[in-house]
Enzyme design. Sequence first.
Site, PDB file in Angstrom:
ATOM      1  N   TYR A  52      62.734 111.711  23.945  1.00 22.89           N
ATOM      2  CA  TYR A  52      61.586 112.484  25.171  1.00 22.89           C
ATOM      3  C   TYR A  52      60.884 111.175  26.010  1.00 22.89           C
ATOM      4  O   TYR A  52      60.532 111.270  27.257  1.00 22.89           O
ATOM      5  CB  TYR A  52      60.544 112.674  24.253  1.00 22.89           C
ATOM      6  CG  TYR A  52      60.939 114.737  23.567  1.00 22.89           C
ATOM      7  CD1 TYR A  52      60.183 115.598  23.349  1.00 22.89           C
ATOM      8  CD2 TYR A  52      61.303 114.180  22.380  1.00 22.89           C
ATOM      9  CE1 TYR A  52      61.250 116.459  23.510  1.00 22.89           C
ATOM     10  CE2 TYR A  52      61.819 115.007  21.589  1.00 22.89           C
ATOM     11  CZ  TYR A  52      60.991 116.247  22.046  1.00 22.89           C
ATOM     12  OH  TYR A  52      61.789 117.576  21.663  1.00 22.89           O
ATOM     13  N   ASN A  54      57.842 126.012  27.046  1.00 24.17           N
ATOM     14  CA  ASN A  54      59.062 126.450  28.020  1.00 24.17           C
ATOM     15  C   ASN A  54      58.805 127.616  27.991  1.00 24.17           C
ATOM     16  O   ASN A  54      60.164 128.393  26.439  1.00 24.17           O
ATOM     17  CB  ASN A  54      60.288 125.159  28.222  1.00 24.17           C
ATOM     18  CG  ASN A  54      61.779 125.496  28.469  1.00 24.17           C
ATOM     19  OD1 ASN A  54      61.425 126.873  29.668  1.00 24.17           O
ATOM     20  ND2 ASN A  54      62.281 125.075  28.334  1.00 24.17           N
ATOM     21  N   CYS A  86      65.512 121.901  27.728  1.00 22.89           N
ATOM     22  CA  CYS A  86      64.614 122.156  26.829  1.00 22.89           C
ATOM     23  C   CYS A  86      65.544 121.221  25.304  1.00 22.89           C
ATOM     24  O   CYS A  86      65.074 120.136  24.361  1.00 22.89           O
ATOM     25  CB  CYS A  86      63.256 122.310  25.931  1.00 22.89           C
ATOM     26  SG  CYS A  86      63.672 124.230  25.419  1.00 22.89           S
ATOM     27  N   HIS A  87      66.549 121.546  25.178  1.00 23.36           N
ATOM     28  CA  HIS A  87      67.223 121.155  23.825  1.00 23.36           C
ATOM     29  C   HIS A  87      68.055 119.852  23.815  1.00 23.36           C
ATOM     30  O   HIS A  87      68.600 119.083  23.660  1.00 23.36           O
ATOM     31  CB  HIS A  87      68.146 121.934  23.628  1.00 23.36           C
ATOM     32  CG  HIS A  87      69.133 123.261  24.715  1.00 23.36           C
ATOM     33  ND1 HIS A  87      68.904 123.304  25.625  1.00 23.36           N
ATOM     34  CD2 HIS A  87      70.715 122.288  24.851  1.00 23.36           C
ATOM     35  CE1 HIS A  87      70.247 123.401  27.026  1.00 23.36           C
ATOM     36  NE2 HIS A  87      71.145 123.291  26.134  1.00 23.36           N
ATOM     37  N   GLU A 102      77.713 122.657  23.701  1.00 17.32           N
ATOM     38  CA  GLU A 102      77.482 122.238  25.050  1.00 17.32           C
ATOM     39  C   GLU A 102      78.986 120.657  24.764  1.00 17.32           C
ATOM     40  O   GLU A 102      78.457 119.672  25.977  1.00 17.32           O
ATOM     41  CB  GLU A 102      75.872 121.641  25.685  1.00 17.32           C
ATOM     42  CG  GLU A 102      75.385 122.568  25.809  1.00 17.32           C
ATOM     43  CD  GLU A 102      73.781 121.954  27.355  1.00 17.32           C
ATOM     44  OE1 GLU A 102      73.940 120.783  26.838  1.00 17.32           O
ATOM     45  OE2 GLU A 102      73.346 122.983  27.245  1.00 17.32           O
TER      46      GLU A 102
END
Length: 174
Positions: free
Chosen positions: A100, A125, A133-134, A162
């Site tokens: 963040y 979001n 955002c993940h 991913e």
Amino acid sequence: MTTTMVTFDTALGRCAVRWSDAGITSVLLPIAGGRAGPTIEEAGDVPPFVRRAVGGMIAVLAGGAPELGEIPLDERGLDDWRRTVYAAARAIPPGTTRSYGELARTIGRADPEAARDVGAALARNPFPILVPCHRVVAANGALHGFSAPGGLATKRRMLELEGAPGYGQQVLFG
């Protein structure tokens, strides 16, 4: 303004996407019991940008790395701060993460509240996967703050799908 929705299957489960003439208005992650609605295959006139978005999201959740930054988002109703945070998050490549605080610094914020402000924007979001955002984690790599269905388990699973380092790989020595 015309808005419509289709569902599509991914490695994560059945998702949905809504759109308007201006772009994608929201992405809906899987929920218990599944997402209702016409599939993209059943839908009639689906705009090309929606088909590209759906194909890209399916590919990302299968471990691919398609470029999704050109998919138009309908950001009407979003304040400038959220737009800035979402644009910075869209630049995080699949299979990687940022903290963040790192995301805040990329947009010129280094004050003590910056990371928290980024987290607050990402918690609202409406475009998960397209605005990834993940891929934003705590400074120590821990998973925090995922408001989508399934919470942190969904965030972890998306990072696993991913191939993000540290999420889902076997540990050789440990």
